[in-house]
Write an enzyme that holds these catalytic residues in place. Structure first.
Site, PDB file in Angstrom:
ATOM      1  N   HIS A 184       0.344   4.573  -2.374  1.00 18.26           N
ATOM      2  CA  HIS A 184       0.147   5.923  -1.834  1.00 18.26           C
ATOM      3  C   HIS A 184       1.303   6.860  -2.173  1.00 18.26           C
ATOM      4  CE1 HIS A 184      -3.309   5.163   1.248  1.00 18.26           C
ATOM      5  NE2 HIS A 184      -3.502   4.528   0.113  1.00 18.26           N
ATOM      6  N   ASN A 223      -3.705   8.559   4.978  1.00 16.43           N
ATOM      7  CA  ASN A 223      -2.564   7.888   5.627  1.00 16.43           C
ATOM      8  C   ASN A 223      -2.586   7.911   7.147  1.00 16.43           C
ATOM      9  OD1 ASN A 223      -1.424   7.317   3.111  1.00 16.43           O
ATOM     10  ND2 ASN A 223      -0.339   9.294   3.051  1.00 16.43           N
ATOM     11  N   ARG A 271       0.821  -1.214   0.000  1.00 18.82           N
ATOM     12  CA  ARG A 271       0.000   0.000   0.000  1.00 18.82           C
ATOM     13  C   ARG A 271       0.855   1.265   0.000  1.00 18.82           C
ATOM     14  NH1 ARG A 271      -3.658   2.542   4.517  1.00 18.82           N
ATOM     15  NH2 ARG A 271      -5.296   3.540   3.289  1.00 18.82           N
ATOM     16  N   HIS A 302      -6.449  -5.677  -2.438  1.00 18.98           N
ATOM     17  CA  HIS A 302      -7.268  -5.866  -1.234  1.00 18.98           C
ATOM     18  C   HIS A 302      -7.556  -7.351  -0.970  1.00 18.98           C
ATOM     19  CE1 HIS A 302      -8.845  -1.410  -1.144  1.00 18.98           C
ATOM     20  NE2 HIS A 302      -7.538  -1.508  -0.999  1.00 18.98           N
TER      21      HIS A 302
HETATM   22  C1  HEM Z   1      -9.267   1.647  -5.856  1.00 15.57           C
HETATM   23  C2  HEM Z   1      -9.165   2.539  -4.900  1.00 15.57           C
HETATM   24  C3  HEM Z   1      -8.722   2.212  -3.519  1.00 15.57           C
HETATM   25  C4  HEM Z   1      -9.331   2.618  -2.368  1.00 15.57           C
HETATM   26  C5  HEM Z   1     -10.574   3.485  -2.269  1.00 15.57           C
HETATM   27  C6  HEM Z   1      -8.588   2.044  -1.277  1.00 15.57           C
HETATM   28  C7  HEM Z   1      -8.889   2.237   0.055  1.00 15.57           C
HETATM   29  C8  HEM Z   1      -8.322   1.556   1.097  1.00 15.57           C
HETATM   30  C9  HEM Z   1      -8.710   1.676   2.472  1.00 15.57           C
HETATM   31  C10 HEM Z   1      -9.784   2.613   3.010  1.00 15.57           C
HETATM   32  C11 HEM Z   1      -7.963   0.806   3.195  1.00 15.57           C
HETATM   33  C12 HEM Z   1      -8.029   0.569   4.705  1.00 15.57           C
HETATM   34  C13 HEM Z   1      -7.283   1.673   5.414  1.00 15.57           C
HETATM   35  C14 HEM Z   1      -7.569   1.701   6.901  1.00 15.57           C
HETATM   36  O1  HEM Z   1      -8.732   1.539   7.289  1.00 15.57           O
HETATM   37  O2  HEM Z   1      -6.611   1.930   7.668  1.00 15.57           O
HETATM   38  C15 HEM Z   1      -7.075   0.152   2.281  1.00 15.57           C
HETATM   39  C16 HEM Z   1      -6.150  -0.805   2.632  1.00 15.57           C
HETATM   40  C17 HEM Z   1      -5.259  -1.367   1.754  1.00 15.57           C
HETATM   41  N1  HEM Z   1      -5.087  -1.005   0.432  1.00 15.57           N
HETATM   42 FE1  HEM Z   1      -6.335   0.102  -0.680  1.00 15.57          FE
HETATM   43  N2  HEM Z   1      -7.554   1.312  -1.770  1.00 15.57           N
HETATM   44  C18 HEM Z   1      -7.585   1.392  -3.135  1.00 15.57           C
HETATM   45  C19 HEM Z   1      -6.669   0.831  -4.004  1.00 15.57           C
HETATM   46  C20 HEM Z   1      -5.534   0.150  -3.614  1.00 15.57           C
HETATM   47  C21 HEM Z   1      -4.433  -0.202  -4.472  1.00 15.57           C
HETATM   48  C22 HEM Z   1      -4.332   0.201  -5.936  1.00 15.57           C
HETATM   49  C23 HEM Z   1      -3.541  -0.895  -3.711  1.00 15.57           C
HETATM   50  C24 HEM Z   1      -2.210  -1.459  -4.105  1.00 15.57           C
HETATM   51  C25 HEM Z   1      -1.883  -1.800  -5.328  1.00 15.57           C
HETATM   52  C26 HEM Z   1      -4.109  -0.996  -2.398  1.00 15.57           C
HETATM   53  C27 HEM Z   1      -3.551  -1.698  -1.352  1.00 15.57           C
HETATM   54  C28 HEM Z   1      -4.098  -1.778  -0.083  1.00 15.57           C
HETATM   55  C29 HEM Z   1      -3.630  -2.707   0.920  1.00 15.57           C
HETATM   56  C30 HEM Z   1      -2.601  -3.794   0.707  1.00 15.57           C
HETATM   57  C31 HEM Z   1      -4.345  -2.435   2.105  1.00 15.57           C
HETATM   58  C32 HEM Z   1      -4.170  -3.080   3.474  1.00 15.57           C
HETATM   59  C33 HEM Z   1      -3.043  -2.365   4.192  1.00 15.57           C
HETATM   60  C34 HEM Z   1      -2.690  -2.896   5.574  1.00 15.57           C
HETATM   61  O3  HEM Z   1      -3.211  -3.906   6.030  1.00 15.57           O
HETATM   62  O4  HEM Z   1      -1.844  -2.237   6.217  1.00 15.57           O
HETATM   63  N3  HEM Z   1      -5.299  -0.332  -2.347  1.00 15.57           N
HETATM   64  N4  HEM Z   1      -7.310   0.638   1.010  1.00 15.57           N
END
Ligand code: HEM
Ligand SMILES: *[C@@H]1O[C@H](CO)[C@@H](O)[C@H](O)[C@H]1NC(C)=O
Ligand SMILES: *[C@@H]1O[C@H](CO)[C@@H](O)[C@H](O)[C@H]1NC(C)=O
Length: 322
Positions: free
Chosen positions: A68, A96, A64, A195
């Site tokens: 970002h 973030n 992630r 995800h």
């Molecule tokens: C399409 C639009 C996207 C949205 C709206 C989005 C939104 C989010 C949100 C809200 C979270 C949880 C954050 C939290 O509650 O602390 C999250 C987690 C995550 N996102 Fe996305 N995301 C998107 C695309 C992506 C992309 C493109 C990637 C990587 C290529 C990605 C990788 C991740 C990962 C791996 C997590 C888990 C992180 C952890 O466990 O520390 N996301 N995302």
């Protein structure tokens, strides 16, 4: 004779110019450090491996960070800069704050790389390699990482607030925010497959599990049990983005969406009767198509506006400019 070869020379020139214009980042290459730091990959991988062994979620957090970083003025390591008196950085931007993690692991990776090849490898490239290694270690596809990015000397909280889509996004907003950085709708759906690993906080999915109807009702109740309706003390309670295999990089994310078990509002937008339903069905039924499209889209994401040549710098410490 002369006029024919002049014409073909002109054509060749035009074609070369078009090719140059078409690829804004002709300078990134997979062998960028082959002379200056041939051991860069073998130095980084074990550090990532040991961080993930300690905590499997870290692979998700590191993946992630690269997303970002790249979405905010390009893949330039800007997300890693701590706030200073002259700028407010990205770590406390809305997407973030209390959420982005893994900065200590990046510090460890960077220290190992500095020991092997001082002053050579950028923090932006460290993020790119670390993201790839994380995916591979958790069972996902591999790809050759393009390298040669340099590090920014500044960061922008406003750009982070504005460029990274929030989980409340509609399908149109998701499509637009990826289009803004040159990524297609298909890239957006493939990259969302990230995800399949990692966790989200209650505050990111509360409205979806309490207020929306495009969600499996038993899945919603399960998630409600650890995410109270009222905001407050439960805001940071975690739930897996993929309810089936949260530490394995597979295509279960899409299978969940087909059953209306997406955790975030934005996740379920990808399969909600709109233009991306067919892509979700395709990835849900073909693990191999998903994995190859994901790898291709990661390479494209890594191409977003890199600093190259003499722009930026090679930071010694990823948290601050030299
Ligand atoms: C399409 C639009 C996207 C949205 C709206 C989005 C939104 C989010 C949100 C809200 C979270 C949880 C954050 C939290 O509650 O602390 C999250 C987690 C995550 N996102 Fe996305 N995301 C998107 C695309 C992506 C992309 C493109 C990637 C990587 C290529 C990605 C990788 C991740 C990962 C791996 C997590 C888990 C992180 C952890 O466990 O520390 N996301 N995302
Ligand atoms: C970014 O968003 C956060 C949270 O909404 C807000 O507190 C902050 O002022 C915003 N920063 C900028 C520079 O717009
Ligand atoms: C659900 O929607 C109502 C009406 O818009 C709103 O007042 C409430 O805060 C929402 N609840 C959640 C948990 O988002």
């Amino acid at each position: 004779m002369a006029s024919i070869s002049n014409t073909s020379l002109a054509l060749t020139t035009v074609v070369s110019l078009l090719l140059l214009v078409g690829s804004s980042n002709a300078q990134l290459s997979t062998n960028f450090y082959s002379k200056s730091c041939p051991q860069v990959f073998t130095t980084i991988k074990p550090v990532v491996q040991s961080a993930i062994k300690q905590e499997a979620r870290m692979g998700a957090s590191l993946l992630r960070l690269f997303f970002h970083d790249c979405f905010v003025n390009g893949c330039d390591g800007s997300i890693l800069l701590d706030d200073t008196s002259t700028f407010t950085g990205e770590k406390n931007a809305a997407p973030n704050k209390n959420s982005a993690r893994g900065f200590n692991v990046i510090d460890n990776v960077k220290s190992a790389v500095e020991k092997a090849c001082p002053g050579v490898v950028s923090c932006a490239d460290v993020l790119a390699i670390t993201a790839r290694d994380s995916v591979v270690i958790l069972g996902g596809p591999s790809w050759n990482v393009k390298l040669g990015r340099r590090d920014s000397k500044t960061a922008s909280q406003a750009a982070a607030n504005n460029s990274i889509p929030p989980p409340t996004s509609s399908l149109n907003r998701l499509i637009n925010s990826f289009q803004n950085v040159g990524l297609s709708t298909k890239d957006m759906v493939a990259l969302s497959g990230a995800h399949t690993i990692g966790q989200a906080r209650c505050t990111s999915f509360r409205a979806h599990i309490y207020n929306e109807t495009n969600i499996d009702s038993s899945f919603a109740s399960t998630r409600q049990s650890k995410c109270p309706r009222q905001s407050g003390s439960g805001d940071n309670n975690l739930a897996p983005l993929d309810l089936q295999t949260p530490t394995a990089f597979d295509n279960n994310y899409y299978k969940n969406l087909l059953q209306r078990k997406g955790l975030l509002h934005s996740d379920q937008q990808l399969f909600n009767g709109g233009s991306t339903d067919s892509i979700v069905r395709n990835y849900g039924s073909s693990q191999s198509t998903f994995k190859s499209d994901f790898a291709a889209a990661m390479i494209k994401m890594g191409d977003i506006k890199p600093l190259t040549g003499s722009s930026g710098e090679i930071r010694k410490n990823c948290r601050k400019t030299n």
